[in-house]
Design an enzyme around this catalytic site. Structure first.
Site, short mmCIF file in Angstrom:
data_model
loop_
_atom_site.label_atom_id
_atom_site.label_comp_id
_atom_site.label_asym_id
_atom_site.label_seq_id
_atom_site.Cartn_x
_atom_site.Cartn_y
_atom_site.Cartn_z
N ASP A 1 33.62 46.08 43.37
CA ASP A 1 32.85 45.79 42.16
C ASP A 1 31.42 45.37 42.50
O ASP A 1 31.14 44.93 43.62
CB ASP A 1 33.52 44.66 41.36
CG ASP A 1 34.86 45.09 40.80
OD1 ASP A 1 35.08 46.30 40.64
OD2 ASP A 1 35.69 44.19 40.55
N1 URA Z 1 39.72 44.07 43.25
C1 URA Z 1 38.78 43.76 42.33
O1 URA Z 1 39.11 43.24 41.27
N2 URA Z 1 37.50 44.02 42.59
C2 URA Z 1 37.09 44.56 43.77
O2 URA Z 1 35.90 44.76 43.96
C3 URA Z 1 38.07 44.87 44.73
C4 URA Z 1 39.38 44.61 44.44
#
Ligand code: URA
Length: 244
Positions: A102
């Site tokens: 993310d």
């Molecule tokens: N899980 C998430 O919620 N975000 C990420 O970036 C990676 C795994």
């Protein structure tokens, strides 16, 4: 063996849909023979020509281990003009990230032009271990830790086995730091898992992808993988797919 259209798309020549059109139009040759059947399978070792151009001519493979900072998108382009991970890496390669982190997640991200390895590592059947350090709001209860390990329902489907342990509880700030190891790669999985049991994620870092860590890399820095590391990743990816 893989479907021909997948091999063509993986080579970076065009999209899978376009590859299907080209196959149907008789523009694809495998080991000297025109193939028009969409179900045809081939291997990455076959000699494949698309519109007269060889796609099997192996381009040099590159493998980067990137320590992703916060505030960077994992896609190759961003419509909002935000920084992408590719802004931090050598420009002239046709590279892309293996899976996603993310915008606000930091840590280990693999970036490569090796489509075969990417497919192996991101395939739903693959169970490579991903280790996250997660800071959540609230004091995580033992029974909730167990829920994480056994699986919680996100997007209507239970998550598979996971490992979780508490690293630090901070009563003053009402937060818990935990380590979570997961073996799937569903969308926003860690945030959704913790959200599902009532603990919003405040900070998320991927500490390990399989055996790879960001050790020695500052945020925003990258290094190339050694041949030994690439071989090990292939081994792990193949092993993990066949074990499950
Ligand atoms: N899980 C998430 O919620 N975000 C990420 O970036 C990676 C795994």
């Amino acid at each position: 063996m893989e479907r021909l259209q997948k091999i063509i798309a993986t080579s970076g020549y065009c999209s899978r849909r376009k590859a299907e059109e080209l196959i149907l139009a008789g523009k694809v040759k495998v080991n000297g023979e025109i193939v028009r059947e969409l179900g045809t399978k081939a291997s990455y070792e076959d000699v494949i020509f698309v519109e007269g151009k060889s796609i099997s001519k192996k381009e040099d493979k590159v493998y980067y281990l990137f320590n992703k900072p916060r505030g960077v998108v994992t896609t190759s382009h961003d419509n909002l003009g935000r920084k992408t991970v590719l802004d931090f890496l050598p420009e002239d390669e046709r590279i892309y990230p293996v899976g996603r982190l993310d915008y606000d997640t930091t840590g280990v991200l693999l970036v490569t032009n090796d489509g075969e390895l990417t497919n192996l590592l991101t395939h739903p059947k693959n169970h490579v271990e991903k280790t996250y350090i997660v800071k959540v709001e609230g004091i995580l209860l033992k029974q909730d830790l167990e829920k994480l390990c056994k699986g919680v329902v996100i997007d209507g489907k239970k998550t598979s086995r996971a490992k979780a342990k508490i690293k630090k509880i901070d009563k003053k700030t009402n937060t818990t730091l935990l380590e979570l190891k997961i073996y799937e790669g569903r969308n926003h999985q860690v945030k959704k898992m913790l959200e599902a049991i009532g603990y919003p994620v405040k900070k998320l870092k991927r500490e390990k992808f399989s055996f790879l860590t960001t050790q020695g890399l500052l945020s925003g820095e990258y290094r190339t993988l050694s041949i030994k590391e690439v071989k090990k990743l292939y081994q792990e990816a193949k092993q993990e797919s066949s074990n499950h």
